[in-house]
Design a protein around this motif. Structure first.
Motif, PDB file in Angstrom:
ATOM      1  N   ARG A  95       0.539  -1.074  -0.084  1.00 39.77           N
ATOM      2  CA  ARG A  95      -0.218  -0.171  -0.102  1.00 39.77           C
ATOM      3  C   ARG A  95       0.625   0.950   0.023  1.00 39.77           C
ATOM      4  O   ARG A  95       0.768   2.327  -1.271  1.00 39.77           O
ATOM      5  CB  ARG A  95      -0.487  -0.050   1.251  1.00 39.77           C
ATOM      6  N   GLU A  96       1.750   0.999   1.020  1.00 36.08           N
ATOM      7  CA  GLU A  96       2.622   2.437   0.944  1.00 36.08           C
ATOM      8  C   GLU A  96       3.601   2.648  -0.426  1.00 36.08           C
ATOM      9  O   GLU A  96       4.125   3.789  -0.771  1.00 36.08           O
ATOM     10  CB  GLU A  96       3.440   2.540   2.505  1.00 36.08           C
ATOM     11  N   ASN A  97       3.651   1.774  -0.575  1.00 39.09           N
ATOM     12  CA  ASN A  97       5.003   1.444  -2.340  1.00 39.09           C
ATOM     13  C   ASN A  97       3.928   2.073  -3.263  1.00 39.09           C
ATOM     14  O   ASN A  97       4.783   3.244  -4.083  1.00 39.09           O
ATOM     15  CB  ASN A  97       5.096   0.185  -2.606  1.00 39.09           C
ATOM     16  N   LEU A  98       2.570   2.199  -2.605  1.00 43.95           N
ATOM     17  CA  LEU A  98       1.657   2.258  -4.904  1.00 43.95           C
ATOM     18  C   LEU A  98       1.159   4.265  -4.055  1.00 43.95           C
ATOM     19  O   LEU A  98       1.261   4.668  -4.477  1.00 43.95           O
ATOM     20  CB  LEU A  98       0.675   1.722  -4.010  1.00 43.95           C
ATOM     21  N   CYS A  99       0.862   4.548  -2.953  1.00 36.22           N
ATOM     22  CA  CYS A  99       1.036   5.384  -1.846  1.00 36.22           C
ATOM     23  C   CYS A  99       1.719   7.001  -2.156  1.00 36.22           C
ATOM     24  O   CYS A  99       1.867   7.616  -2.500  1.00 36.22           O
ATOM     25  CB  CYS A  99      -0.532   5.697  -1.085  1.00 36.22           C
ATOM     26  N   LEU A 100       2.791   6.545  -1.751  1.00 39.24           N
ATOM     27  CA  LEU A 100       4.289   7.564  -2.236  1.00 39.24           C
ATOM     28  C   LEU A 100       4.600   8.918  -2.709  1.00 39.24           C
ATOM     29  O   LEU A 100       4.288   9.497  -2.183  1.00 39.24           O
ATOM     30  CB  LEU A 100       5.539   6.338  -1.495  1.00 39.24           C
ATOM     31  N   ALA A 101       4.357   8.214  -4.054  1.00 38.17           N
ATOM     32  CA  ALA A 101       4.926   9.022  -4.590  1.00 38.17           C
ATOM     33  C   ALA A 101       3.391   9.656  -5.416  1.00 38.17           C
ATOM     34  O   ALA A 101       3.606  11.425  -5.791  1.00 38.17           O
ATOM     35  CB  ALA A 101       5.262   8.674  -6.209  1.00 38.17           C
ATOM     36  N   ARG A 107       0.618  15.021  -5.673  1.00 38.68           N
ATOM     37  CA  ARG A 107       0.218  15.694  -3.803  1.00 38.68           C
ATOM     38  C   ARG A 107      -1.468  15.077  -3.574  1.00 38.68           C
ATOM     39  O   ARG A 107      -2.278  15.969  -3.694  1.00 38.68           O
ATOM     40  CB  ARG A 107      -0.973  17.515  -4.304  1.00 38.68           C
ATOM     41  N   ARG A 108      -1.602  13.934  -3.867  1.00 35.40           N
ATOM     42  CA  ARG A 108      -2.975  13.971  -3.667  1.00 35.40           C
ATOM     43  C   ARG A 108      -3.850  13.221  -2.485  1.00 35.40           C
ATOM     44  O   ARG A 108      -1.858  13.074  -1.706  1.00 35.40           O
ATOM     45  CB  ARG A 108      -3.127  12.018  -4.753  1.00 35.40           C
ATOM     46  N   SER A 109      -4.680  13.863  -1.600  1.00 34.77           N
ATOM     47  CA  SER A 109      -4.781  13.348  -0.888  1.00 34.77           C
ATOM     48  C   SER A 109      -4.737  12.004  -0.303  1.00 34.77           C
ATOM     49  O   SER A 109      -4.649  10.474  -0.832  1.00 34.77           O
ATOM     50  CB  SER A 109      -6.343  13.970  -0.626  1.00 34.77           C
ATOM     51  N   ARG A 110      -4.593  11.716   0.819  1.00 33.16           N
ATOM     52  CA  ARG A 110      -4.148   9.836   1.323  1.00 33.16           C
ATOM     53  C   ARG A 110      -5.240   9.072   0.256  1.00 33.16           C
ATOM     54  O   ARG A 110      -5.587   8.394   0.535  1.00 33.16           O
ATOM     55  CB  ARG A 110      -4.150   9.992   2.609  1.00 33.16           C
ATOM     56  N   ASP A 111      -6.510   9.717   0.916  1.00 33.73           N
ATOM     57  CA  ASP A 111      -8.365   9.136   0.470  1.00 33.73           C
ATOM     58  C   ASP A 111      -7.880   8.773  -0.581  1.00 33.73           C
ATOM     59  O   ASP A 111      -8.241   7.426  -1.448  1.00 33.73           O
ATOM     60  CB  ASP A 111      -9.011   9.688   1.138  1.00 33.73           C
ATOM     61  N   GLU A 112      -7.411  10.106  -1.822  1.00 35.94           N
ATOM     62  CA  GLU A 112      -7.693   9.493  -3.020  1.00 35.94           C
ATOM     63  C   GLU A 112      -6.000   8.445  -3.286  1.00 35.94           C
ATOM     64  O   GLU A 112      -6.727   7.831  -3.961  1.00 35.94           O
ATOM     65  CB  GLU A 112      -7.003  10.642  -3.733  1.00 35.94           C
ATOM     66  N   ALA A 113      -4.833   8.757  -2.304  1.00 34.61           N
ATOM     67  CA  ALA A 113      -3.932   7.564  -2.969  1.00 34.61           C
ATOM     68  C   ALA A 113      -4.637   6.253  -2.310  1.00 34.61           C
ATOM     69  O   ALA A 113      -4.332   5.214  -3.728  1.00 34.61           O
ATOM     70  CB  ALA A 113      -2.664   7.817  -2.654  1.00 34.61           C
ATOM     71  N   ASN A 114      -4.974   6.102  -1.547  1.00 37.31           N
ATOM     72  CA  ASN A 114      -5.645   4.452  -1.073  1.00 37.31           C
ATOM     73  C   ASN A 114      -7.006   3.687  -1.773  1.00 37.31           C
ATOM     74  O   ASN A 114      -6.157   2.812  -2.252  1.00 37.31           O
ATOM     75  CB  ASN A 114      -5.954   5.050   0.443  1.00 37.31           C
ATOM     76  N   ALA A 115      -7.545   4.991  -2.328  1.00 34.17           N
ATOM     77  CA  ALA A 115      -8.542   4.266  -3.181  1.00 34.17           C
ATOM     78  C   ALA A 115      -7.865   3.503  -4.480  1.00 34.17           C
ATOM     79  O   ALA A 115      -8.325   2.801  -5.422  1.00 34.17           O
ATOM     80  CB  ALA A 115      -9.504   5.402  -3.844  1.00 34.17           C
ATOM     81  N   LYS A 116      -7.060   4.846  -5.085  1.00 37.89           N
ATOM     82  CA  LYS A 116      -6.109   4.369  -6.759  1.00 37.89           C
ATOM     83  C   LYS A 116      -5.459   2.760  -6.360  1.00 37.89           C
ATOM     84  O   LYS A 116      -5.188   1.712  -7.017  1.00 37.89           O
ATOM     85  CB  LYS A 116      -4.738   5.449  -7.320  1.00 37.89           C
ATOM     86  N   ALA A 117      -4.589   2.838  -5.184  1.00 38.01           N
ATOM     87  CA  ALA A 117      -4.239   1.749  -4.848  1.00 38.01           C
ATOM     88  C   ALA A 117      -4.434   0.720  -4.804  1.00 38.01           C
ATOM     89  O   ALA A 117      -4.783  -0.241  -5.439  1.00 38.01           O
ATOM     90  CB  ALA A 117      -3.395   2.044  -3.371  1.00 38.01           C
ATOM     91  N   GLU A 118      -5.595   0.947  -4.174  1.00 41.37           N
ATOM     92  CA  GLU A 118      -6.755   0.151  -3.576  1.00 41.37           C
ATOM     93  C   GLU A 118      -6.913  -0.963  -4.666  1.00 41.37           C
ATOM     94  O   GLU A 118      -7.639  -2.010  -5.711  1.00 41.37           O
ATOM     95  CB  GLU A 118      -7.783  -0.293  -3.197  1.00 41.37           C
ATOM     96  N   ALA A 152      -0.025   3.884 -10.790  1.00 42.25           N
ATOM     97  CA  ALA A 152      -0.561   4.787 -10.079  1.00 42.25           C
ATOM     98  C   ALA A 152      -1.114   6.439  -9.823  1.00 42.25           C
ATOM     99  O   ALA A 152      -1.226   7.067  -9.586  1.00 42.25           O
ATOM    100  CB  ALA A 152      -0.228   4.049  -8.322  1.00 42.25           C
ATOM    101  N   MET A 153       0.566   6.566 -10.992  1.00 42.18           N
ATOM    102  CA  MET A 153       1.106   7.757 -11.176  1.00 42.18           C
ATOM    103  C   MET A 153      -0.074   8.690 -12.254  1.00 42.18           C
ATOM    104  O   MET A 153       0.230   9.773 -13.026  1.00 42.18           O
ATOM    105  CB  MET A 153       2.794   8.041 -11.548  1.00 42.18           C
ATOM    106  N   ASP A 154      -1.187   7.287 -13.212  1.00 44.06           N
ATOM    107  CA  ASP A 154      -1.481   7.851 -14.644  1.00 44.06           C
ATOM    108  C   ASP A 154      -0.632   8.175 -15.385  1.00 44.06           C
ATOM    109  O   ASP A 154      -0.395   9.079 -15.862  1.00 44.06           O
ATOM    110  CB  ASP A 154      -2.915   9.063 -13.919  1.00 44.06           C
ATOM    111  N   PRO A 155       0.835   7.703 -15.530  1.00 41.32           N
ATOM    112  CA  PRO A 155       1.710   8.066 -16.732  1.00 41.32           C
ATOM    113  C   PRO A 155       0.928   7.974 -18.329  1.00 41.32           C
ATOM    114  O   PRO A 155       0.275   7.177 -18.563  1.00 41.32           O
ATOM    115  CB  PRO A 155       2.378   6.633 -16.623  1.00 41.32           C
TER     116      PRO A 155
END
Ligand code: ADP
Ligand code: MG
Length: 240
Positions: A95-101, A107-118, A152-155
């Motif tokens: 999870r942290e690997n996907l959220c960090l960058a 500059r995504r919020s934690r919630d947004e990053a988590n949703a994307k990661a999941e 996760a970075m929408d490349p």
């Protein structure tokens, strides 16, 4: 989307790339193959500016990678890169690997990053493992996490450098399946691989390198059915 024009590169006096020209259109999948030491990794690293070139230019969606004033950090955030050795952060959970960058760079919020990661981890079938550390996963699972982390970075494009060559044979397909799906979803991809089944299935074109040169750059079927150069014929003869 990716335009490589007449690039040459030297490591000291050793010329690693010689007058390479090719392009990857939006939505296209290009497989790069060739013998070990032919310059494939170097070529792909040049695309996102991980390696400088001494001659020629590389343009990614209008951004001049080879221009010294280009902000490469910004560009790299938009180009996903997956290596042979997964290069996940070992001390962080999946999870942290996907959220960090996502949080630090986009500059995504934690919630947004988590949703994307999941969502992304679910897509590669690893949701039950999301709180684990990379070391607790198999190589194939780690590589699927690495692909998800890049996504996760929408490349705008994905670069792969032999993503399955460090894997045990039984894990190769689970990674290739993810890449096939990505290709079919329309992702622009440049893939260094010796997996010719994958190339046949999804590549629009095959670039064959030898000795720092692009020897062939052909539509996939033409490359496999009628390789022009002796070197490509030789190469295919050895690996098919
Ligand atoms: P490939 O990925 O096709 O196996 P590489 O791009 O890794 O080839 O390497 C091409 C050539 O450049 C090889 O001969 C390799 O030894 C050399 N090379 C790669 N990286 C470096 C470096 N940092 N310094 C000097 N030579 C290098
Ligand atoms: Mg290589």
């Amino acid at each position: 989307m990716i335009t490589i024009t007449d690039i040459s590169k030297w490591y000291g006096s050793f010329q690693v790339l010689a007058d390479c020209t090719t392009a990857v259109e939006k939505g296209e999948v290009v497989v790069v193959c060739g013998p070990s030491g032919s310059g494939k990794s170097t070529l792909i690293k040049c695309v996102n500016g991980l390696e400088p070139v001494q001659k020629g230019s590389i343009n990614v969606e209008g951004i001049e990678v080879t221009d010294k004033s280009t902000n490469l950090t910004k560009l790299r955030a938009r180009i996903g890169m997956v290596f042979q050795h997964f290069e996940l952060y070992p001390h962080m959970s999946v999870r942290e690997n996907l959220c960090l960058a996502q949080e630090k760079v986009l500059r995504r919020s934690r919630d947004e990053a988590n949703a994307k990661a999941e969502a992304l981890i679910d897509r590669v079938g690893l949701l039950p493992h999301i709180e684990k550390h990379p070391g607790q996963l198999s190589g194939g699972q780690q590589q699927r996490v690495a692909i998800s982390r890049a996504l996760a970075m929408d490349p705008i494009a994905m670069l792969f450098d032999e993503p399955t060559s460090a894997l045990d044979p039984e894990m190769i397909n689970e990674v290739l399946d993810v890449m096939v799906e990505l290709a079919q979803d329309g992702m622009t991809m440049m893939v260094v691989t010796h997996e010719m089944g994958f190339a046949r299935k999804v590549a629009d074109r095959v670039v064959f390198m030898d000795d720092g040169r692009i020897v062939e750059d052909r539509v996939t079927d033409q490359f496999f059915d009628h390789p022009e150069s002796e070197r490509a014929q030789d190469f295919l003869g050895k690996i098919l």
